[in-house]
Write a protein that holds these residues in place. Structure first.
Motif, PDB file in Angstrom:
ATOM      1  N   TYR A 329       0.829  -1.205   0.000  1.00 39.89           N
ATOM      2  CA  TYR A 329       0.000   0.000   0.000  1.00 39.89           C
ATOM      3  C   TYR A 329       0.870   1.265   0.000  1.00 39.89           C
ATOM      4  CZ  TYR A 329      -3.104   3.647   1.754  1.00 39.89           C
ATOM      5  OH  TYR A 329      -3.791   4.819   1.918  1.00 39.89           O
ATOM      6  N   LEU A 330       1.940   1.264   0.822  1.00 35.48           N
ATOM      7  CA  LEU A 330       2.808   2.438   0.915  1.00 35.48           C
ATOM      8  C   LEU A 330       3.613   2.667  -0.361  1.00 35.48           C
ATOM      9  CD1 LEU A 330       4.037   1.976   4.582  1.00 35.48           C
ATOM     10  CD2 LEU A 330       2.474   3.729   3.744  1.00 35.48           C
ATOM     11  N   VAL A 331       3.980   1.592  -1.048  1.00 43.51           N
ATOM     12  CA  VAL A 331       4.680   1.733  -2.330  1.00 43.51           C
ATOM     13  C   VAL A 331       3.805   2.472  -3.328  1.00 43.51           C
ATOM     14  CG1 VAL A 331       5.561   0.479  -4.333  1.00 43.51           C
ATOM     15  CG2 VAL A 331       6.232  -0.236  -2.030  1.00 43.51           C
ATOM     16  N   PHE A 332       2.536   2.082  -3.416  1.00 38.84           N
ATOM     17  CA  PHE A 332       1.632   2.759  -4.342  1.00 38.84           C
ATOM     18  C   PHE A 332       1.314   4.186  -3.884  1.00 38.84           C
ATOM     19  CE2 PHE A 332       0.323  -1.652  -5.640  1.00 38.84           C
ATOM     20  CZ  PHE A 332       0.722  -1.530  -6.959  1.00 38.84           C
ATOM     21  N   LYS A 333       1.254   4.409  -2.571  1.00 40.24           N
ATOM     22  CA  LYS A 333       0.918   5.729  -2.051  1.00 40.24           C
ATOM     23  C   LYS A 333       2.035   6.740  -2.274  1.00 40.24           C
ATOM     24  CE  LYS A 333      -0.519   8.147   2.175  1.00 40.24           C
ATOM     25  NZ  LYS A 333      -0.906   7.998   3.600  1.00 40.24           N
ATOM     26  N   HIS A 334       3.293   6.311  -2.087  1.00 42.83           N
ATOM     27  CA  HIS A 334       4.404   7.267  -2.065  1.00 42.83           C
ATOM     28  C   HIS A 334       5.288   7.230  -3.318  1.00 42.83           C
ATOM     29  CE1 HIS A 334       3.488   8.579   1.948  1.00 42.83           C
ATOM     30  NE2 HIS A 334       3.468   7.334   2.376  1.00 42.83           N
ATOM     31  N   THR A 335       4.974   6.361  -4.277  1.00 38.83           N
ATOM     32  CA  THR A 335       5.680   6.405  -5.559  1.00 38.83           C
ATOM     33  C   THR A 335       4.645   6.530  -6.670  1.00 38.83           C
ATOM     34  OG1 THR A 335       5.676   4.032  -6.124  1.00 38.83           O
ATOM     35  CG2 THR A 335       7.388   4.802  -4.583  1.00 38.83           C
ATOM     36  N   ASN A 336       5.098   6.852  -7.863  1.00 37.86           N
ATOM     37  CA  ASN A 336       4.180   7.021  -8.997  1.00 37.86           C
ATOM     38  C   ASN A 336       4.040   5.751  -9.831  1.00 37.86           C
ATOM     39  OD1 ASN A 336       3.728   9.638  -8.284  1.00 37.86           O
ATOM     40  ND2 ASN A 336       5.201  10.522  -9.722  1.00 37.86           N
ATOM     41  N   THR A 337       4.527   4.643  -9.331  1.00 35.95           N
ATOM     42  CA  THR A 337       4.464   3.406 -10.094  1.00 35.95           C
ATOM     43  C   THR A 337       3.033   2.907 -10.246  1.00 35.95           C
ATOM     44  OG1 THR A 337       5.420   1.183 -10.297  1.00 35.95           O
ATOM     45  CG2 THR A 337       4.721   1.859  -8.106  1.00 35.95           C
ATOM     46  N   ALA A 338       2.771   2.249 -11.355  1.00 34.94           N
ATOM     47  CA  ALA A 338       1.466   1.626 -11.582  1.00 34.94           C
ATOM     48  C   ALA A 338       1.496   0.138 -11.244  1.00 34.94           C
ATOM     49  CB  ALA A 338       1.037   1.812 -13.038  1.00 34.94           C
ATOM     50  N   GLY A 339       2.668  -0.382 -10.885  1.00 38.54           N
ATOM     51  CA  GLY A 339       2.799  -1.789 -10.538  1.00 38.54           C
ATOM     52  C   GLY A 339       4.228  -2.116 -10.152  1.00 38.54           C
ATOM     53  N   PHE A 340       4.425  -3.235  -9.474  1.00 41.57           N
ATOM     54  CA  PHE A 340       5.782  -3.637  -9.089  1.00 41.57           C
ATOM     55  C   PHE A 340       5.906  -5.160  -9.118  1.00 41.57           C
ATOM     56  CE2 PHE A 340       3.427  -3.149  -5.033  1.00 41.57           C
ATOM     57  CZ  PHE A 340       3.576  -4.426  -4.494  1.00 41.57           C
ATOM     58  N   ARG A 341       7.144  -5.618  -9.149  1.00 45.32           N
ATOM     59  CA  ARG A 341       7.441  -7.048  -9.121  1.00 45.32           C
ATOM     60  C   ARG A 341       7.781  -7.463  -7.687  1.00 45.32           C
ATOM     61  NH1 ARG A 341      10.101  -4.242 -12.583  1.00 45.32           N
ATOM     62  NH2 ARG A 341      12.053  -4.292 -11.376  1.00 45.32           N
ATOM     63  N   TYR A 342       7.446  -8.693  -7.325  1.00 39.80           N
ATOM     64  CA  TYR A 342       7.882  -9.171  -6.010  1.00 39.80           C
ATOM     65  C   TYR A 342       8.056 -10.685  -6.042  1.00 39.80           C
ATOM     66  CZ  TYR A 342       3.087 -10.781  -4.929  1.00 39.80           C
ATOM     67  OH  TYR A 342       1.875 -11.425  -4.935  1.00 39.80           O
ATOM     68  N   GLN A 343       8.870 -11.162  -5.154  1.00 40.62           N
ATOM     69  CA  GLN A 343       9.096 -12.599  -5.022  1.00 40.62           C
ATOM     70  C   GLN A 343       9.471 -12.932  -3.593  1.00 40.62           C
ATOM     71  OE1 GLN A 343      12.770 -14.054  -6.933  1.00 40.62           O
ATOM     72  NE2 GLN A 343      13.303 -11.904  -7.341  1.00 40.62           N
ATOM     73  N   THR A 344       9.130 -14.133  -3.181  1.00 39.02           N
ATOM     74  CA  THR A 344       9.519 -14.624  -1.860  1.00 39.02           C
ATOM     75  C   THR A 344      10.892 -15.276  -1.964  1.00 39.02           C
ATOM     76  OG1 THR A 344       7.209 -15.023  -1.256  1.00 39.02           O
ATOM     77  CG2 THR A 344       8.889 -16.138   0.056  1.00 39.02           C
ATOM     78  N   MET A 345      11.747 -14.952  -1.033  1.00 40.02           N
ATOM     79  CA  MET A 345      13.123 -15.446  -1.071  1.00 40.02           C
ATOM     80  C   MET A 345      13.489 -16.052   0.276  1.00 40.02           C
ATOM     81  SD  MET A 345      14.812 -12.097  -2.895  1.00 40.02           S
ATOM     82  CE  MET A 345      16.274 -12.956  -3.478  1.00 40.02           C
ATOM     83  N   LYS A 346      14.250 -17.141   0.228  1.00 37.71           N
ATOM     84  CA  LYS A 346      14.802 -17.702   1.453  1.00 37.71           C
ATOM     85  C   LYS A 346      16.060 -16.924   1.818  1.00 37.71           C
ATOM     86  CE  LYS A 346      12.962 -22.356   0.957  1.00 37.71           C
ATOM     87  NZ  LYS A 346      12.000 -22.179   2.069  1.00 37.71           N
ATOM     88  N   ARG A 347      16.308 -16.802   3.123  1.00 36.80           N
ATOM     89  CA  ARG A 347      17.428 -15.993   3.578  1.00 36.80           C
ATOM     90  C   ARG A 347      18.186 -16.731   4.670  1.00 36.80           C
ATOM     91  NH1 ARG A 347      16.811 -10.154   6.551  1.00 36.80           N
ATOM     92  NH2 ARG A 347      15.580 -11.474   7.938  1.00 36.80           N
ATOM     93  N   GLU A 348      19.508 -16.709   4.588  1.00 38.49           N
ATOM     94  CA  GLU A 348      20.367 -17.266   5.620  1.00 38.49           C
ATOM     95  C   GLU A 348      20.976 -16.093   6.387  1.00 38.49           C
ATOM     96  OE1 GLU A 348      21.729 -21.055   7.225  1.00 38.49           O
ATOM     97  OE2 GLU A 348      20.169 -20.445   5.789  1.00 38.49           O
TER      98      GLU A 348
END
Length: 406
Positions: A329-348
């Motif tokens: 929600y904050l990405v859309f509120k505070h940037t002018n982007t119409a969409g973004f990419r995302y992925q779940t990642m494992k982390r060590e």
């Protein structure tokens, strides 16, 4: 940068605000040194750590030379006698001609202008005609300038606050008996989104014009901070006997994600990537701050080349999987982007916990990182910087001395 959370449950004054910042780590000796640039008369800045209702805090007081009368108290200095009367133009010129930083000058002048405007409205005169104790006396000048010197020392960038409590009844001022809030405070409240409640059990003034004007200049927002850790708590004491605990409480806050302990060597995070090519650097920086404030684990920007050879920015956000909806929600509120990419990642990751020891009455903390048979520690910068400042050491030598404590 640090955030401040104010709790003005017993009002606001210059003394209370200055005392609070000193109790939160402001350096009184450096303050006195900076104030030597002013030739405004004979005065002393007294700073005393004392207790009220078994709570310890700072009593900040500007004591003025009482000419022609030997009071026998504090080397012939008396508390808050308004002997001096200066106009707004004289005060502004005095500040501009000092060796203070540009930030301190700007904020101090803004406060004097705000008070002068309020008093001019109350007395139906022009701002340049105002000669009165609220902006003219030595103690008011020192209160206001001191606050922004201490403010700059603490490097505070955002302020939160609970509602301001005001008293009731009447109070005797230079112009006679006045209702609480006094007329100048009422003018300062006009056209500004303040949240003020009145305590009808307290029959005196709790909010002074100087205190309210300083509060407005640092522009607190009236919301409860979230995803933040309290790193320090302080109290600045008021002078009036209100029948209640007369103090201003404040807390320094740091981002929660940087202070949390990590109990596992692996977890899952979400990575969001946003391409931006039509926003200013200031707007992008504002968006980054908002994402951090709301729990993002990391946010960083990379310059990229976009369609039609337009320069752009790739914003990358790392976050916990449970925080996705809020951050999206904050990405859309505070940037002018119409969409973004995302992925779940494992982390060590290395497990992380905090250790603390006492060093000459100061508490020094360190993060301890562990992974299998690997252990290393990293001292907290804020604690090392505080120790270095108090003792006049370099930061490098301070790190070397404190490393041996763990």
């Amino acid at each position: 940068m640090t955030s401040l959370f104010l709790e003005p449950f017993s009002g606001l004054s210059g003394d209370m605000l200055n005392g609070l910042l000193i109790d939160l780590g402001g350096d009184a000796d450096k303050l006195r040194l900076a104030l030597q640039d002013f030739s405004i008369g004979e005065y002393k800045v007294n700073v005393e750590r004392t207790e009220k209702s078994s709570i310890y805090g700072i009593d900040f007081d500007v004591c003025i030379k009482n000419h022609g009368k030997d009071t026998g108290i504090k080397n012939d200095f008396a508390h808050h006698h308004h002997h001096e009367s200066r106009g707004l133009v004289e005060i502004v010129n005095m500040i501009n001609g000092s060796g203070l930083s540009g930030t301190v000058k700007e904020h101090s002048i803004n406060v004097f202008n705000d008070i002068a405007k309020a008093e001019a409205t109350v007395h139906n005169v022009g701002m340049k005609e105002i000669h009165f104790h609220e902006i003219g006396a030595i103690d008011s000048i020192v209160d206001i300038v001191s606050f922004f010197i201490l403010w700059e020392q603490l490097d505070i960038d955002k302020v939160y606050s609970t509602p301001i409590t005001e008293g009731s009844g009447t109070i005797h001022v230079a112009h006679g008996e006045m209702p609480v809030p006094v007329p100048a405070v009422m003018q300062l409240r006009k056209n500004y989104p303040l949240k003020i409640i009145q305590d009808f059990e307290v029959k005196t003034e709790l909010v002074t014009p100087t205190g309210l004007a300083l509060f407005k200049e640092i522009a607190p927002i009236f919301i409860s901070p979230t995803d933040m850790y309290v790193s320090k708590v302080g109290y600045g004491f008021g002078k009036r006997n209100t029948g209640k605990f007369n103090a201003l409480r404040g807390s320094l806050l740091t981002s929660k994600h940087s202070k949390q302990e990590v109990r596992s060597n692996n977890d899952e995070v979400i990575k969001i990537e946003v391409n931006i090519d039509d926003q200013t650097a200031e707007q992008i920086g504002f968006a980054v701050d908002k994402l951090f404030e709301n729990g993002a684990l990391d946010v960083f920007c990379t310059p990229i080349q976009m369609k039609k050879n337009r320069p752009g920015v790739l914003m990358t956000v790392l976050l916990k999987t449970t925080n996705f909806n809020k951050i999206a929600y904050l990405v859309f509120k505070h940037t002018n982007t119409a969409g973004f990419r995302y992925q779940t990642m494992k982390r060590e990751v290395m497990k992380r916990e905090f250790k603390s020891v006492e060093f000459e009455h100061d508490v020094v903390r360190a993060k301890e990182y562990k992974y299998k048979d690997i252990t290393r520690r990293k001292l907290e910068y804020e604690d090392c910087a505080s120790v270095a400042e108090k003792r006049g050491w370099s930061l490098y030598s301070t790190y070397k001395k404190l490393q041996n404590l763990f």
